[in-house]
Design a protein around this motif. Structure first.
Motif, PDB file in Angstrom:
ATOM      1  N   LYS A   1      -4.532 -29.725 -18.009  1.00 25.21           N
ATOM      2  CA  LYS A   1      -5.505 -29.079 -18.895  1.00 25.21           C
ATOM      3  C   LYS A   1      -6.416 -28.107 -18.163  1.00 25.21           C
ATOM      4  O   LYS A   1      -7.592 -27.980 -18.481  1.00 25.21           O
ATOM      5  N   THR A   2      -5.867 -27.444 -17.149  1.00 27.64           N
ATOM      6  CA  THR A   2      -6.630 -26.436 -16.426  1.00 27.64           C
ATOM      7  C   THR A   2      -5.680 -25.326 -15.984  1.00 27.64           C
ATOM      8  O   THR A   2      -4.474 -25.551 -15.870  1.00 27.64           O
ATOM      9  N   SER A   3      -6.238 -24.175 -15.753  1.00 24.74           N
ATOM     10  CA  SER A   3      -5.429 -23.070 -15.241  1.00 24.74           C
ATOM     11  C   SER A   3      -5.337 -23.178 -13.722  1.00 24.74           C
ATOM     12  O   SER A   3      -6.172 -23.820 -13.073  1.00 24.74           O
ATOM     13  N   ALA A   4      -4.343 -22.524 -13.157  1.00 23.43           N
ATOM     14  CA  ALA A   4      -4.225 -22.484 -11.695  1.00 23.43           C
ATOM     15  C   ALA A   4      -5.472 -21.838 -11.106  1.00 23.43           C
ATOM     16  O   ALA A   4      -5.995 -22.309 -10.090  1.00 23.43           O
ATOM     17  N   PHE A   5      -5.971 -20.785 -11.739  1.00 24.17           N
ATOM     18  CA  PHE A   5      -7.167 -20.115 -11.225  1.00 24.17           C
ATOM     19  C   PHE A   5      -8.335 -21.091 -11.132  1.00 24.17           C
ATOM     20  O   PHE A   5      -8.990 -21.190 -10.091  1.00 24.17           O
ATOM     21  N   SER A   6      -8.606 -21.813 -12.209  1.00 27.42           N
ATOM     22  CA  SER A   6      -9.724 -22.757 -12.218  1.00 27.42           C
ATOM     23  C   SER A   6      -9.515 -23.884 -11.212  1.00 27.42           C
ATOM     24  O   SER A   6     -10.448 -24.283 -10.498  1.00 27.42           O
ATOM     25  N   PHE A   7      -8.313 -24.409 -11.146  1.00 32.78           N
ATOM     26  CA  PHE A   7      -7.991 -25.498 -10.233  1.00 32.78           C
ATOM     27  C   PHE A   7      -8.264 -25.100  -8.786  1.00 32.78           C
ATOM     28  O   PHE A   7      -9.015 -25.764  -8.069  1.00 32.78           O
ATOM     29  N   PHE A   8      -7.660 -24.005  -8.343  1.00 38.82           N
ATOM     30  CA  PHE A   8      -7.823 -23.598  -6.944  1.00 38.82           C
ATOM     31  C   PHE A   8      -9.241 -23.118  -6.653  1.00 38.82           C
ATOM     32  O   PHE A   8      -9.756 -23.335  -5.557  1.00 38.82           O
ATOM     33  N   ASP A   9      -9.885 -22.505  -7.629  1.00 38.90           N
ATOM     34  CA  ASP A   9     -11.275 -22.078  -7.427  1.00 38.90           C
ATOM     35  C   ASP A   9     -12.194 -23.286  -7.221  1.00 38.90           C
ATOM     36  O   ASP A   9     -13.057 -23.274  -6.349  1.00 38.90           O
ATOM     37  N   ARG A  10     -12.002 -24.338  -8.007  1.00 40.95           N
ATOM     38  CA  ARG A  10     -12.830 -25.538  -7.843  1.00 40.95           C
ATOM     39  C   ARG A  10     -12.625 -26.174  -6.474  1.00 40.95           C
ATOM     40  O   ARG A  10     -13.576 -26.643  -5.845  1.00 40.95           O
ATOM     41  N   ILE A  11     -11.391 -26.190  -6.000  1.00 38.28           N
ATOM     42  CA  ILE A  11     -11.135 -26.739  -4.659  1.00 38.28           C
ATOM     43  C   ILE A  11     -11.824 -25.874  -3.603  1.00 38.28           C
ATOM     44  O   ILE A  11     -12.486 -26.394  -2.702  1.00 38.28           O
ATOM     45  N   LYS A  12     -11.689 -24.562  -3.711  1.00 40.27           N
ATOM     46  CA  LYS A  12     -12.352 -23.676  -2.741  1.00 40.27           C
ATOM     47  C   LYS A  12     -13.861 -23.886  -2.756  1.00 40.27           C
ATOM     48  O   LYS A  12     -14.485 -24.003  -1.708  1.00 40.27           O
ATOM     49  N   GLN A  13     -14.442 -23.941  -3.933  1.00 36.85           N
ATOM     50  CA  GLN A  13     -15.896 -24.095  -4.066  1.00 36.85           C
ATOM     51  C   GLN A  13     -16.382 -25.443  -3.543  1.00 36.85           C
ATOM     52  O   GLN A  13     -17.529 -25.568  -3.115  1.00 36.85           O
ATOM     53  N   SER A  14     -15.517 -26.443  -3.549  1.00 39.91           N
ATOM     54  CA  SER A  14     -15.921 -27.781  -3.104  1.00 39.91           C
ATOM     55  C   SER A  14     -16.104 -27.860  -1.592  1.00 39.91           C
ATOM     56  O   SER A  14     -16.751 -28.774  -1.088  1.00 39.91           O
ATOM     57  N   GLY A  15     -15.488 -26.933  -0.870  1.00 39.76           N
ATOM     58  CA  GLY A  15     -15.538 -26.975   0.589  1.00 39.76           C
ATOM     59  C   GLY A  15     -14.529 -27.938   1.199  1.00 39.76           C
ATOM     60  O   GLY A  15     -14.584 -28.222   2.394  1.00 39.76           O
ATOM     61  N   ALA A  16     -13.610 -28.440   0.373  1.00 40.55           N
ATOM     62  CA  ALA A  16     -12.595 -29.373   0.888  1.00 40.55           C
ATOM     63  C   ALA A  16     -11.742 -28.703   1.954  1.00 40.55           C
ATOM     64  O   ALA A  16     -11.432 -27.515   1.869  1.00 40.55           O
ATOM     65  N   LYS A  17     -11.401 -29.498   2.954  1.00 42.14           N
ATOM     66  CA  LYS A  17     -10.523 -29.027   4.023  1.00 42.14           C
ATOM     67  C   LYS A  17      -9.145 -29.698   3.956  1.00 42.14           C
ATOM     68  O   LYS A  17      -8.205 -29.277   4.610  1.00 42.14           O
ATOM     69  N   LYS A  18      -9.057 -30.747   3.126  1.00 40.51           N
ATOM     70  CA  LYS A  18      -7.800 -31.478   3.006  1.00 40.51           C
ATOM     71  C   LYS A  18      -7.700 -32.051   1.593  1.00 40.51           C
ATOM     72  O   LYS A  18      -8.690 -32.523   1.041  1.00 40.51           O
ATOM     73  N   VAL A  19      -6.503 -32.006   1.045  1.00 47.86           N
ATOM     74  CA  VAL A  19      -6.229 -32.618  -0.256  1.00 47.86           C
ATOM     75  C   VAL A  19      -5.284 -33.781  -0.032  1.00 47.86           C
ATOM     76  O   VAL A  19      -4.225 -33.628   0.585  1.00 47.86           O
ATOM     77  N   PHE A  20      -5.707 -34.945  -0.510  1.00 47.10           N
ATOM     78  CA  PHE A  20      -4.856 -36.128  -0.527  1.00 47.10           C
ATOM     79  C   PHE A  20      -4.266 -36.232  -1.934  1.00 47.10           C
ATOM     80  O   PHE A  20      -4.994 -36.477  -2.890  1.00 47.10           O
ATOM     81  N   ASP A  21      -2.977 -36.041  -2.049  1.00 44.84           N
ATOM     82  CA  ASP A  21      -2.292 -36.175  -3.327  1.00 44.84           C
ATOM     83  C   ASP A  21      -2.034 -37.665  -3.524  1.00 44.84           C
ATOM     84  O   ASP A  21      -1.243 -38.265  -2.805  1.00 44.84           O
ATOM     85  N   VAL A  22      -2.720 -38.269  -4.486  1.00 46.44           N
ATOM     86  CA  VAL A  22      -2.635 -39.716  -4.687  1.00 46.44           C
ATOM     87  C   VAL A  22      -1.741 -40.082  -5.880  1.00 46.44           C
ATOM     88  O   VAL A  22      -1.849 -41.168  -6.430  1.00 46.44           O
ATOM     89  N   ARG A  23      -0.854 -39.152  -6.236  1.00 45.79           N
ATOM     90  CA  ARG A  23       0.143 -39.449  -7.269  1.00 45.79           C
ATOM     91  C   ARG A  23       1.309 -40.194  -6.630  1.00 45.79           C
ATOM     92  O   ARG A  23       1.673 -39.919  -5.483  1.00 45.79           O
ATOM     93  N   LEU A  24       1.901 -41.105  -7.368  1.00 46.14           N
ATOM     94  CA  LEU A  24       3.095 -41.785  -6.879  1.00 46.14           C
ATOM     95  C   LEU A  24       4.254 -40.793  -6.811  1.00 46.14           C
ATOM     96  O   LEU A  24       4.967 -40.720  -5.821  1.00 46.14           O
TER      97      LEU A  24
END
Length: 148
Positions: free
Chosen positions: A13-36
């Motif tokens: 329920k989000t666009s790629a633009f919004s998704f990646f922008d939120r990650i950039k704005q968060s200052g995250a340096k690593k994403v842990f994908d916690v999906r099985l």
């Protein structure tokens, strides 16, 4: 006790633009994908190989798949496919994390400036929130969690 900044995000329920922008704005340096399962055709831009590429190229963020922080197929199917209730799902997943002793397999510092990713649009009925709450209960609240 030190405090470690962690965020969580879902990709539906989000666009790629919004998704990646939120990650950039968060200052995250690593994403842990916690999906099985991180290769579903329904995942669109969040399929594992594509997601790893996009995170690196767009956000300069490292990607890692961490199924140890995901529910089992049995727990997922009972909740999603069989339309189970949230309290049952929550209880089963909390027991699974305790059985796996995830608090001793990770350290709070590993999550500094990271983001937990799964599919759910919001954290309210999502296991990423449960992972953070569980770890905080074991680590004296050392994770400072923001849901993106």
């Amino acid at each position: 006790m030190d405090s470690f900044k962690i965020s969580t995000i879902g990709f539906t329920k989000t666009s790629a633009f919004s998704f990646f922008d939120r990650i950039k704005q968060s200052g995250a340096k690593k994403v842990f994908d916690v999906r099985l399962h991180n290769t579903s055709q329904l995942a669109g831009f969040a399929k594992a190989d594509d997601l790893s590429f996009f995170l690196k190229e767009i956000c300069h963020v490292e990607y890692t798949h961490e199924p140890l922080l995901a529910p089992t197929d049995d727990i997922l199917k009972a909740y999603k496919r069989d339309k189970g209730d949230w309290p049952t799902y929550e209880g089963r997943f909390l027991r699974l994390m305790a059985d796996r002793k995830i608090e001793s397999r990770f350290s709070p510092g590993m999550f500094q400036d990271s983001c937990l990713l799964c599919s759910e649009a919001t954290p309210h009925h999502c296991h990423r929130k449960l992972v953070c709450e569980y770890l905080n209960s074991k680590w004296d609240g050392s994770l400072h969690v923001t849901h993106l």
